[in-house]
Design a protein around this motif. Structure first.
Motif, PDB file in Angstrom:
ATOM      1  N   LEU A  44      10.299  37.638  84.975  1.00 17.33           N
ATOM      2  CA  LEU A  44      10.985  37.108  86.003  1.00 17.33           C
ATOM      3  C   LEU A  44      12.255  37.746  86.582  1.00 17.33           C
ATOM      4  O   LEU A  44      12.325  38.565  87.422  1.00 17.33           O
ATOM      5  CB  LEU A  44      10.557  35.613  86.876  1.00 17.33           C
ATOM      6  CG  LEU A  44      10.968  35.372  88.076  1.00 17.33           C
ATOM      7  CD1 LEU A  44       9.847  36.283  89.049  1.00 17.33           C
ATOM      8  CD2 LEU A  44      10.663  33.627  87.812  1.00 17.33           C
ATOM      9  N   LEU A  45      12.958  37.217  85.801  1.00 19.45           N
ATOM     10  CA  LEU A  45      14.483  37.473  85.876  1.00 19.45           C
ATOM     11  C   LEU A  45      14.981  39.222  86.107  1.00 19.45           C
ATOM     12  O   LEU A  45      15.466  39.730  86.721  1.00 19.45           O
ATOM     13  CB  LEU A  45      15.530  36.917  85.487  1.00 19.45           C
ATOM     14  CG  LEU A  45      15.410  35.303  85.396  1.00 19.45           C
ATOM     15  CD1 LEU A  45      16.147  34.453  84.425  1.00 19.45           C
ATOM     16  CD2 LEU A  45      15.604  34.841  86.902  1.00 19.45           C
ATOM     17  N   ARG A  46      14.261  39.656  84.637  1.00 17.65           N
ATOM     18  CA  ARG A  46      13.907  40.618  84.541  1.00 17.65           C
ATOM     19  C   ARG A  46      13.316  41.530  86.553  1.00 17.65           C
ATOM     20  O   ARG A  46      14.044  42.730  86.424  1.00 17.65           O
ATOM     21  CB  ARG A  46      13.452  42.000  83.696  1.00 17.65           C
ATOM     22  CG  ARG A  46      13.512  43.245  83.337  1.00 17.65           C
ATOM     23  CD  ARG A  46      13.099  43.539  81.571  1.00 17.65           C
ATOM     24  NE  ARG A  46      13.784  42.340  80.956  1.00 17.65           N
ATOM     25  CZ  ARG A  46      12.190  41.699  80.164  1.00 17.65           C
ATOM     26  NH1 ARG A  46      12.048  42.110  79.780  1.00 17.65           N
ATOM     27  NH2 ARG A  46      12.883  40.404  79.597  1.00 17.65           N
ATOM     28  N   ASP A  47      12.246  41.556  86.396  1.00 13.18           N
ATOM     29  CA  ASP A  47      11.478  42.251  87.626  1.00 13.18           C
ATOM     30  C   ASP A  47      12.751  41.866  89.030  1.00 13.18           C
ATOM     31  O   ASP A  47      13.090  42.878  89.374  1.00 13.18           O
ATOM     32  CB  ASP A  47      10.464  41.343  88.572  1.00 13.18           C
ATOM     33  CG  ASP A  47       9.153  42.029  86.722  1.00 13.18           C
ATOM     34  OD1 ASP A  47       9.694  43.158  85.961  1.00 13.18           O
ATOM     35  OD2 ASP A  47       8.145  41.821  86.440  1.00 13.18           O
ATOM     36  N   VAL A  48      13.196  40.577  89.029  1.00 12.23           N
ATOM     37  CA  VAL A  48      14.162  40.877  90.275  1.00 12.23           C
ATOM     38  C   VAL A  48      15.144  40.981  90.398  1.00 12.23           C
ATOM     39  O   VAL A  48      15.719  42.116  91.174  1.00 12.23           O
ATOM     40  CB  VAL A  48      14.075  38.713  90.736  1.00 12.23           C
ATOM     41  CG1 VAL A  48      15.192  38.658  91.396  1.00 12.23           C
ATOM     42  CG2 VAL A  48      12.968  38.030  90.884  1.00 12.23           C
ATOM     43  N   PHE A  78       5.117  34.621  91.995  1.00 14.80           N
ATOM     44  CA  PHE A  78       3.619  35.072  92.044  1.00 14.80           C
ATOM     45  C   PHE A  78       2.704  35.428  90.675  1.00 14.80           C
ATOM     46  O   PHE A  78       1.908  35.079  89.609  1.00 14.80           O
ATOM     47  CB  PHE A  78       2.552  35.446  93.128  1.00 14.80           C
ATOM     48  CG  PHE A  78       0.986  34.924  93.377  1.00 14.80           C
ATOM     49  CD1 PHE A  78       0.602  34.185  93.808  1.00 14.80           C
ATOM     50  CD2 PHE A  78       0.256  36.078  92.376  1.00 14.80           C
ATOM     51  CE1 PHE A  78      -0.705  34.158  93.315  1.00 14.80           C
ATOM     52  CE2 PHE A  78      -1.089  36.143  92.703  1.00 14.80           C
ATOM     53  CZ  PHE A  78      -1.330  34.610  93.103  1.00 14.80           C
ATOM     54  N   ALA A  79       3.830  37.202  91.005  1.00 15.73           N
ATOM     55  CA  ALA A  79       2.880  37.722  89.320  1.00 15.73           C
ATOM     56  C   ALA A  79       3.245  37.122  87.859  1.00 15.73           C
ATOM     57  O   ALA A  79       2.617  37.032  87.004  1.00 15.73           O
ATOM     58  CB  ALA A  79       3.687  39.223  89.676  1.00 15.73           C
ATOM     59  N   ALA A  80       4.613  36.555  87.712  1.00 14.42           N
ATOM     60  CA  ALA A  80       4.733  35.527  87.351  1.00 14.42           C
ATOM     61  C   ALA A  80       3.486  34.583  86.856  1.00 14.42           C
ATOM     62  O   ALA A  80       4.068  33.983  85.568  1.00 14.42           O
ATOM     63  CB  ALA A  80       6.023  34.864  86.901  1.00 14.42           C
ATOM     64  N   LEU A 100       2.250  33.602  82.953  1.00 14.17           N
ATOM     65  CA  LEU A 100       2.110  33.055  82.654  1.00 14.17           C
ATOM     66  C   LEU A 100       0.508  31.955  82.214  1.00 14.17           C
ATOM     67  O   LEU A 100       0.171  32.179  81.477  1.00 14.17           O
ATOM     68  CB  LEU A 100       2.954  31.965  83.016  1.00 14.17           C
ATOM     69  CG  LEU A 100       2.875  30.513  82.573  1.00 14.17           C
ATOM     70  CD1 LEU A 100       4.108  30.615  80.539  1.00 14.17           C
ATOM     71  CD2 LEU A 100       4.024  29.883  83.166  1.00 14.17           C
ATOM     72  N   LEU A 101      -0.206  32.140  83.090  1.00 14.01           N
ATOM     73  CA  LEU A 101      -1.570  31.803  83.524  1.00 14.01           C
ATOM     74  C   LEU A 101      -2.213  32.988  82.234  1.00 14.01           C
ATOM     75  O   LEU A 101      -2.732  31.917  81.359  1.00 14.01           O
ATOM     76  CB  LEU A 101      -2.047  31.332  84.667  1.00 14.01           C
ATOM     77  CG  LEU A 101      -1.825  29.935  85.544  1.00 14.01           C
ATOM     78  CD1 LEU A 101      -2.045  30.142  86.759  1.00 14.01           C
ATOM     79  CD2 LEU A 101      -1.598  28.800  84.216  1.00 14.01           C
ATOM     80  N   GLY A 102      -2.459  33.811  82.826  1.00 12.82           N
ATOM     81  CA  GLY A 102      -3.336  34.796  81.998  1.00 12.82           C
ATOM     82  C   GLY A 102      -2.675  34.533  80.072  1.00 12.82           C
ATOM     83  O   GLY A 102      -3.899  34.554  78.964  1.00 12.82           O
ATOM     84  N   ARG A 103      -1.655  34.636  79.946  1.00 10.83           N
ATOM     85  CA  ARG A 103      -1.189  34.488  78.462  1.00 10.83           C
ATOM     86  C   ARG A 103      -1.519  32.673  77.785  1.00 10.83           C
ATOM     87  O   ARG A 103      -1.789  32.494  76.481  1.00 10.83           O
ATOM     88  CB  ARG A 103       0.658  34.960  78.342  1.00 10.83           C
ATOM     89  CG  ARG A 103       0.564  36.582  78.478  1.00 10.83           C
ATOM     90  CD  ARG A 103       1.860  36.781  78.423  1.00 10.83           C
ATOM     91  NE  ARG A 103       2.365  36.349  77.398  1.00 10.83           N
ATOM     92  CZ  ARG A 103       3.682  36.655  76.868  1.00 10.83           C
ATOM     93  NH1 ARG A 103       4.627  37.105  77.971  1.00 10.83           N
ATOM     94  NH2 ARG A 103       4.340  36.647  75.607  1.00 10.83           N
ATOM     95  N   ALA A 104      -1.545  31.963  78.224  1.00 11.13           N
ATOM     96  CA  ALA A 104      -1.521  30.891  78.482  1.00 11.13           C
ATOM     97  C   ALA A 104      -3.119  30.658  77.933  1.00 11.13           C
ATOM     98  O   ALA A 104      -3.663  30.296  76.885  1.00 11.13           O
ATOM     99  CB  ALA A 104      -1.317  29.590  78.928  1.00 11.13           C
ATOM    100  N   THR A 129      -6.485  43.835  88.240  1.00 14.55           N
ATOM    101  CA  THR A 129      -6.805  42.326  88.683  1.00 14.55           C
ATOM    102  C   THR A 129      -5.691  41.517  89.545  1.00 14.55           C
ATOM    103  O   THR A 129      -6.177  40.699  90.036  1.00 14.55           O
ATOM    104  CB  THR A 129      -7.429  42.114  87.222  1.00 14.55           C
ATOM    105  OG1 THR A 129      -8.286  43.206  86.417  1.00 14.55           O
ATOM    106  CG2 THR A 129      -8.257  40.592  87.674  1.00 14.55           C
ATOM    107  N   SER A 130      -4.193  41.849  88.644  1.00 15.13           N
ATOM    108  CA  SER A 130      -3.211  41.049  88.956  1.00 15.13           C
ATOM    109  C   SER A 130      -3.169  40.396  91.032  1.00 15.13           C
ATOM    110  O   SER A 130      -3.537  39.952  91.105  1.00 15.13           O
ATOM    111  CB  SER A 130      -2.279  40.902  88.150  1.00 15.13           C
ATOM    112  OG  SER A 130      -1.228  40.311  88.624  1.00 15.13           O
ATOM    113  N   GLN A 131      -3.220  41.884  91.201  1.00 14.61           N
ATOM    114  CA  GLN A 131      -3.609  41.967  92.459  1.00 14.61           C
ATOM    115  C   GLN A 131      -4.701  41.243  93.521  1.00 14.61           C
ATOM    116  O   GLN A 131      -4.104  41.037  94.158  1.00 14.61           O
ATOM    117  CB  GLN A 131      -2.705  44.034  93.005  1.00 14.61           C
ATOM    118  CG  GLN A 131      -2.487  43.859  94.371  1.00 14.61           C
ATOM    119  CD  GLN A 131      -1.549  43.136  94.744  1.00 14.61           C
ATOM    120  OE1 GLN A 131      -0.186  43.821  94.334  1.00 14.61           O
ATOM    121  NE2 GLN A 131      -1.693  42.479  95.998  1.00 14.61           N
ATOM    122  N   GLU A 132      -5.419  42.343  92.713  1.00 15.12           N
ATOM    123  CA  GLU A 132      -6.390  41.190  93.368  1.00 15.12           C
ATOM    124  C   GLU A 132      -6.489  39.779  93.298  1.00 15.12           C
ATOM    125  O   GLU A 132      -6.751  38.813  94.039  1.00 15.12           O
ATOM    126  CB  GLU A 132      -8.058  41.752  92.473  1.00 15.12           C
ATOM    127  CG  GLU A 132      -8.960  41.369  92.899  1.00 15.12           C
ATOM    128  CD  GLU A 132     -10.268  42.188  91.951  1.00 15.12           C
ATOM    129  OE1 GLU A 132     -11.623  41.163  92.425  1.00 15.12           O
ATOM    130  OE2 GLU A 132     -10.073  42.475  91.520  1.00 15.12           O
TER     131      GLU A 132
END
Length: 176
Positions: free
Chosen positions: A24-28, A46-48, A52-56, A66-69
């Protein structure tokens, strides 16, 4: 819940949370350096959260489309939830769904179920191929283990409907 959200399981996922925060920090930082314009913190956050939810839950990140959707679906769901609804004022016309809010929300929920079902089917396929699969030991693995080893009369039935409800964050445990 004791198995899925225990302190030890949450502790196991600390490196995952740390990685997502670093991303997240890198993206910002990248967005700020690339454009010089203000960064849309809401979109990046939101992307972060999706990462996080996908990986957990599934031990993998969802693809960008799919993330954008999901992002677009959440935005639309917020609009639908906050829209004034004639059915709230006149319950007699609720069945007619005059504004189409229920139909639109049903489409959003159906699509989120398709994403979850795809992840479940993929994991079941991975478990069935080659004997002992590499265990991701994520929430999906725990729930699949529970569904395979549940005892009759234990009070909780872990099935696809329950998995969907858990991942979707709803309280409806019945298949609809």
């Amino acid at each position: 819940m004791a198995q899925l959200l225990s302190p030890s399981r949450l502790d196991e996922q600390e490196p995952l949370r740390r990685d997502v925060v670093c991303d997240l920090l890198r993206d910002v930082s990248k967005q700020a350096a690339a454009s010089g314009a203000p960064v849309s913190v809401g979109c990046v956050t939101f992307a972060a959260m999706v990462r996080l939810l996908g990986r957990a839950m599934f031990s993998s990140e969802l693809d960008a489309a799919t993330s954008q959707e999901i992002h677009d679906s959440v935005r639309e769901a917020i609009v639908l939830f906050t829209a004034p609804n004639v059915s709230d004022l006149f319950p007699a016309v609720a069945a007619a769904d005059i504004q189409g809010l229920r139909r639109r929300m049903s489409r959003l929920i159906a699509r989120s179920y398709q994403v979850m079902d795809c992840q479940i089917e993929q994991r079941l396929h991975e478990r069935g191929v080659g004997g002992a699969p590499d265990r991701a030991n994520d929430l999906l693995d725990v729930m699949l283990d529970m569904s395979e080893s549940q005892e009759v009369g234990s009070g909780v039935t872990v099935n696809r409907a329950m998995m969907r409800a858990f991942f979707h964050g709803t309280e409806c445990w019945e298949e609809t």
